[in-house]
Design a protein around this motif. Structure first.
Motif: not given
Length: 221
Positions: A150-156
Motif C-alpha cells: 500500500e502507498i499512502p496518497v491524498t484524496t485528490k
C-alpha cells in the motif's frame, strides 16, 4: 474479454510445463516458478489474478507461501498437491486458500475450478478495482498498491490516478482533469494538476504517468 494472469508454483518440471501449456490453450497468461521462494519473488514483482500452488516444494513449501501471501493479499489461491489427508486440506483452508485439488487431476476439471474461483473473486469486484501493470486500486477503500504494497496518497491524488487508470492510453487535457476531479466550479490554476502528478510519480515510483506536452497527461506503458 479480460485475459487473466496466473502464477503456477510447482517444482515438478513436467507437471509445471503441462499446466502452463494447458492454461495457454485456454487463453490465460502464465508465469511459472519452481519453488516457493521464486514464487514469492514473482508475486512481489508482478500482478496476478490467481495462483496455482503446489505444497511439497523446496525453499518454502506451499503452506508457508500461502501464509505469506495471505498476510498481504486476498489474491485467489488454488492448492494442487498429492497430499490427500483431511488434516492437510483443513490446514490449507485455515490459511485462507480458495480451493484444494489433489493429484492426479483432470486438466479439464482444473480449468472449471479455476474459472469458478475467478468468477467468485475477480468478476464480482471488477468495478471496484483498477489494475495496470503493478498498480492496483481499491476504489471502495481509496487505497493504492504497488506490487501489493500500500502507498499512502491524498484524496485528490487518488482521484487523479483513478481517472487516468480508467482512461489508459487516452490523453486527458488539463481542462478534462480539472472538470472531472476538481469540478466544474473550480476557479484556480490548472497547474495544480502538475503538482499532484509530481507527487504521484514520487510516491508510486512508476514510469507510466506520461506528460503530453502542451496538452495534459495519460497512463501508458
Amino acid at each position: 474479454m479480460r485475459k487473466y494472469k496466473i502464477l503456477v508454483i510447482e517444482d515438478d518440471q513436467e507437471i509445471q510445463e503441462l499446466i502452463k501449456q494447458f492454461l495457454l490453450t485456454q487463453h490465460y497468461t502464465v508465469e511459472v516458478a519452481s519453488d516457493g521462494l521464486d514464487g514469492m519473488k514473482l508475486f512481489n514483482k508482478q500482478s496476478f489474478d490467481l495462483i496455482l500452488l503446489d505444497v511439497m516444494m523446496p525453499n518454502l513449501n506451499g503452506f508457508e507461501v500461502a501464509k505469506m501471501i495471505r498476510a498481504q493479499s486476498k489474491l485467489p489461491i488454488i492448492i494442487l498437491t498429492a497430499l490427500e489427508e483431511e488434516q492437510d486440506q483443513m490446514k490449507a483452508f485455515d490459511l485462507g486458500i480458495d480451493d484444494y485439488i489433489t493429484k492426479p487431476f483432470s486438466f479439464h476439471v482444473l480449468i472449471r475450478r479455476v474459472e469458478a474461483v475467478l468468477r467468485r473473486t475477480c468478476e464480482s469486484s471488477t468495478s471496484n478495482h483498477l489494475t495496470f501493470k503493478e498498480i492496483h486500486m481499491n476504489c471502495d477503500a481509496y487505497k493504492v498498491y504497488i506490487n501489493h504494497v500500500e502507498i499512502p496518497v491524498t484524496t485528490k491524488e487518488f482521484e487523479l490516478l483513478q481517472l487516468l487508470l480508467k482512461n489508459v492510453k487516452k490523453v486527458l487535457t488539463r481542462e478534462n482533469i480539472i472538470e472531472l476531479v476538481w469540478g466544474y466550479d473550480y476557479c484556480g490554476e490548472t497547474r495544480i494538476i502538475d503538482t499532484h502528478i509530481k507527487n504521484l510519480r514520487k510516491k508510486l515510483d512508476i514510469p507510466y504517468i506520461k506528460t503530453v506536452k502542451g496538452i495534459g497527461y495519460k497512463i501508458d506503458d
